[in-house]
Design an enzyme around this catalytic site. Structure first.
Site, PDB file in Angstrom:
ATOM      1  N   ASN A  16       0.821  -1.208   0.000  1.00  0.00           N
ATOM      2  CA  ASN A  16       0.000   0.000   0.000  1.00  0.00           C
ATOM      3  C   ASN A  16       0.864   1.270   0.000  1.00  0.00           C
ATOM      4  OD1 ASN A  16      -2.521   1.082  -0.203  1.00  0.00           O
ATOM      5  ND2 ASN A  16      -3.016   0.920   1.955  1.00  0.00           N
ATOM      6  N   TYR A  17       1.738   1.398  -0.979  1.00  0.00           N
ATOM      7  CA  TYR A  17       2.679   2.518  -1.068  1.00  0.00           C
ATOM      8  C   TYR A  17       1.967   3.851  -1.300  1.00  0.00           C
ATOM      9  CZ  TYR A  17       6.364   5.486  -2.996  1.00  0.00           C
ATOM     10  OH  TYR A  17       7.224   6.527  -3.252  1.00  0.00           O
ATOM     11  N   ARG A  18       2.261   4.823  -0.441  1.00  0.00           N
ATOM     12  CA  ARG A  18       1.770   6.187  -0.573  1.00  0.00           C
ATOM     13  C   ARG A  18       2.983   7.117  -0.510  1.00  0.00           C
ATOM     14  NH1 ARG A  18      -1.350   3.362  -2.164  1.00  0.00           N
ATOM     15  NH2 ARG A  18      -3.488   3.000  -1.535  1.00  0.00           N
ATOM     16  N   LYS A  76      -2.458  -7.407  -7.128  1.00  0.00           N
ATOM     17  CA  LYS A  76      -3.729  -6.730  -7.412  1.00  0.00           C
ATOM     18  C   LYS A  76      -3.529  -5.760  -8.570  1.00  0.00           C
ATOM     19  CE  LYS A  76      -3.821  -5.579  -3.131  1.00  0.00           C
ATOM     20  NZ  LYS A  76      -4.172  -4.948  -1.857  1.00  0.00           N
ATOM     21  N   ARG A  77      -4.479  -5.828  -9.552  1.00  0.00           N
ATOM     22  CA  ARG A  77      -4.371  -4.994 -10.749  1.00  0.00           C
ATOM     23  C   ARG A  77      -5.665  -4.249 -11.034  1.00  0.00           C
ATOM     24  NH1 ARG A  77      -2.911  -8.623 -15.514  1.00  0.00           N
ATOM     25  NH2 ARG A  77      -4.630  -9.806 -14.612  1.00  0.00           N
ATOM     26  N   ALA A  79      -9.206  -3.143 -11.991  1.00  0.00           N
ATOM     27  CA  ALA A  79     -10.264  -3.694 -12.839  1.00  0.00           C
ATOM     28  C   ALA A  79      -9.810  -4.886 -13.665  1.00  0.00           C
ATOM     29  CB  ALA A  79     -10.795  -2.595 -13.758  1.00  0.00           C
ATOM     30  N   ALA A 107     -11.369  -0.764  -2.266  1.00  0.00           N
ATOM     31  CA  ALA A 107     -11.387  -1.936  -3.147  1.00  0.00           C
ATOM     32  C   ALA A 107     -10.289  -2.936  -2.784  1.00  0.00           C
ATOM     33  CB  ALA A 107     -11.259  -1.514  -4.604  1.00  0.00           C
ATOM     34  N   ASP A 109      -8.612  -3.279   0.087  1.00  0.00           N
ATOM     35  CA  ASP A 109      -8.856  -3.876   1.406  1.00  0.00           C
ATOM     36  C   ASP A 109      -9.985  -4.894   1.339  1.00  0.00           C
ATOM     37  OD1 ASP A 109      -6.841  -2.372   2.614  1.00  0.00           O
ATOM     38  OD2 ASP A 109      -8.201  -0.737   3.100  1.00  0.00           O
TER      39      ASP A 109
END
Length: 155
Positions: A16-18, A76-77, A79, A107, A109
């Site tokens: 979850n890079y921010r 995770k990609r 859509a 989405a 999570d």
């Protein structure tokens, strides 16, 4: 997975890079690499990985995280749907696209929750990815990151 159904505990990591939360990308890359090296199940996001490793293909991401020793990777990609690799084997998936998108908040999570709930009840990784995908589709079909109807089946 670490519960009464499993033989041992496992470490699960979603990077979850921010960017605003890190001094620089190099620091984030080092921290994530250390976590990949310590975890059993990885939930990277392709969009996040591209910010850290511009130009990487999905295979590059899977190979890099697998080289750290991760045995189960769920890339995770959005859509496009996830890619799953378990013990070095890529698991083919055909998942439906969302018919309606109101808000993508939560989405990832939701996907993680659906995936983990399915794995903890004995589902194989491919089936767990389908469950996570279904749950994420339900969450993004309405505003806010919470399913509004408590009677709605989650998986």
């Amino acid at each position: 997975l670490g519960c009464r159904l499993c033989a041992r505990s496992q470490v699960i990591f979603d990077s979850n890079y921010r960017p605003a939360l890190w001094p620089d990308a190099a620091t984030a890359r080092r921290a994530c690499a250390a976590m990949w090296g310590a975890c059993d199940l990885a939930f990277p996001s392709y969009d996040d990985e591209l910010m850290l490793y511009p130009g990487s293909s999905t295979r590059d991401v899977l190979d890099r995280i697998a080289a750290a020793g991760v045995t189960e990777i769920v890339l995770k990609r959005g859509a496009t749907g996830p890619l799953v690799r378990q013990d070095g084997t890529d698991i083919p998936l055909t998942l439906p696209a969302a018919s309606h998108v109101a808000d993508t908040t939560g989405a990832g999570d939701a996907f993680n929750a659906g995936y983990l709930a399915a794995r903890l009840t004995g589902a194989a990784p491919g089936d767990a990815a389908a469950a996570g995908h279904r749950l994420a589709i339900r969450v993004i079909g309405q505003h806010g990151a919470v399913i509004a109807r408590p009677d709605m089946p989650l998986l």
